[in-house]
Design an enzyme around this catalytic site. Structure first.
Site, mmCIF file in Angstrom:
data_model
loop_
_atom_site.group_PDB
_atom_site.id
_atom_site.type_symbol
_atom_site.label_atom_id
_atom_site.label_comp_id
_atom_site.label_asym_id
_atom_site.label_seq_id
_atom_site.Cartn_x
_atom_site.Cartn_y
_atom_site.Cartn_z
ATOM 1 N N TRP A 127 10.572 -2.263 -20.689
ATOM 2 C CA TRP A 127 11.773 -1.799 -19.986
ATOM 3 C C TRP A 127 12.884 -2.834 -20.197
ATOM 4 C CZ3 TRP A 127 12.988 -3.028 -14.342
ATOM 5 C CH2 TRP A 127 14.062 -2.252 -13.872
ATOM 6 N N LYS A 243 10.527 6.992 -8.233
ATOM 7 C CA LYS A 243 10.073 8.153 -8.987
ATOM 8 C C LYS A 243 9.113 9.026 -8.182
ATOM 9 C CE LYS A 243 12.127 6.156 -12.538
ATOM 10 N NZ LYS A 243 12.962 4.929 -12.406
#
Length: 394
Positions: A127, A243
């Site tokens: 990431w 999420k």
């Protein structure tokens, strides 16, 4: 004074979002930003979240601060979801954070306080914000091999060879599940080998678990995390609720630190709350309170788990549909990895030039390294993407 500031590079994903919004084509497809979208293109508020917020609105009596480490009920609920008793309470320190990003930043600050000379090892690729935060904190960083661009699977032999060079006191960032940006994950036997290696090297794992429930299910997605934290004397875990609870804008996360014993746990807890105080004082509570209410209420939890399974299965269905569409168009199984990957992301394996071609000719927006958000698709746009991939010669 401000004339001495240097311009900062624009975030590539944020820039891609702007390009997408300005594109007038009706057939454009946004596979860039990492948020879940339903078949209509909306990022919905989960049903259990709505129900919990309604209860909170009716019952909440104050907006006063929580504790420096966050509300204890939230800390207990979320650490329970991730670890499920894998670590004894007497070894676990934890503090609520503004999202998973805040947890990663705070974890690295803690490392820097404990060992300023530590090298942070990151998967190649990882990431991008991992790299940005490490650079911002002026910490040493070394990549380790992770993704095989030919097979689109984990390069485990390369990973283990590189991690063989880790020194005692170094930190190794691992993705708990649903690797971002590749979608390729370690299996349980590989988790065990990594755990054994880090233990022998006396290195500290920092596990970023941002997608629990998006891969193979809530329990399966946490097995690697639970194994490594229950086996090694020390570890750090950064958990995000953005999420799996869909509370992106509420910035809800937790940093957990596993210590060898209760005495060290107390010192670690003091340092976690100290860092909170320096950076933002008290953590945000609305999202944390909603998450805690859902996890502690059997009816709300059942509703949430049901919807999370719907989300997970939707993404798995899209993966399978895309792999089959590409197999039909190419007569080849070379895109079968898309059905094997897990989570929101996969790295397609396209060149930057091919990614640009797909954007210009077909309105397909993905990150330049060909990371694409599977959740940005729906059953009607899969064929648009498949045609673009074939047309670009991927």
């Amino acid at each position: 004074m401000f004339e001495h500031l240097n311009a900062q590079a624009q975030d590539k994903i944020m820039a891609l979002m702007v390009e997408y919004r300005e594109d007038p084509r009706d057939t454009k497809v946004d596979l860039g930003v990492g948020v879940y979208k339903d078949p209509t293109g909306n990022t919905p508020v989960m049903r259990a979240v709505k129900a919990a917020e309604k209860q909170l609105l009716e019952k909440e009596t104050t907006k006063s601060y929580t504790a420096l480490g966050g509300d204890p009920a939230f800390v207990k609920a979320l650490s329970g979801l991730v670890l499920n008793g894998a670590v004894e309470e007497g070894r676990l320190a934890a503090a609520a954070q503004p999202g998973g990003t805040g947890a990663i930043h705070q974890a690295l600050e803690l490392v820097k306080m404990a060992n300023p000379d530590a090298t942070v090892w990151v998967s190649d690729p990882t990431w991008p914000n991992h790299l940005s935060i490490i650079k911002h904190l002026k910490m040493k960083m070394t990549p380790y091999r992770y993704f095989d661009n030919d097979t689109r699977a984990v390069d485990f032999s390369g990973m283990m060879a590189d991690l063989g060079n880790v020194a005692a006191g170094d930190v190794v960032i691992l993705h708990g599940c649903c690797h971002n940006p590749t979608g390729a994950n370690l299996n349980m036997e590989q988790w065990k080998e990594v755990t054994e290696l880090l233990g022998a090297k006396q290195a500290l794992p920092l596990i970023d678990i941002a997608y629990q429930g998006f891969g193979d299910g809530l329990e399966a997605d946490a097995l690697g995390v639970r194994h490594i934290t229950s086996t090694l004397p020390e570890s750090l875990i950064a958990a995000s609720c953005s999420k799996n609870f869909g509370v992106y804008r509420e910035r809800t996360g937790l940093l957990m630190a596993v210590s060898p014993d209760d005495k060290m746990k107390a010192v670690t807890q003091q340092n976690l709350t100290h860092l909170n105080r320096q950076n933002f004082s008290f953590p945000p509570d609305h999202g944390a309170r909603v998450v805690q209410m859902i996890l502690d209420d059997p009816a709300l939890r059942t509703e949430w788990e049901t919807e999370l399974e719907e989300v997970r299965n939707t993404m798995l269905g899209l993966r399978t549909q895309l792999a089959e569409a590409l197999q039909a168009r190419t007569g080849s199984d070379r895109f079968g990895f898309l059905a094997e990957h897990r989570g929101m992301f996969s790295r397609l394996g396209a060149t930057p030039e091919q990614v640009e071609t797909m954007k210009e000719k077909h309105g397909i927006y993905m990150v330049g390294d060909s990371r694409m958000n599977i959740a940005g698709l729906n059953k009607d746009t899969v064929d648009i993407l498949a045609d673009a991939i074939v047309d670009a010669g991927v």
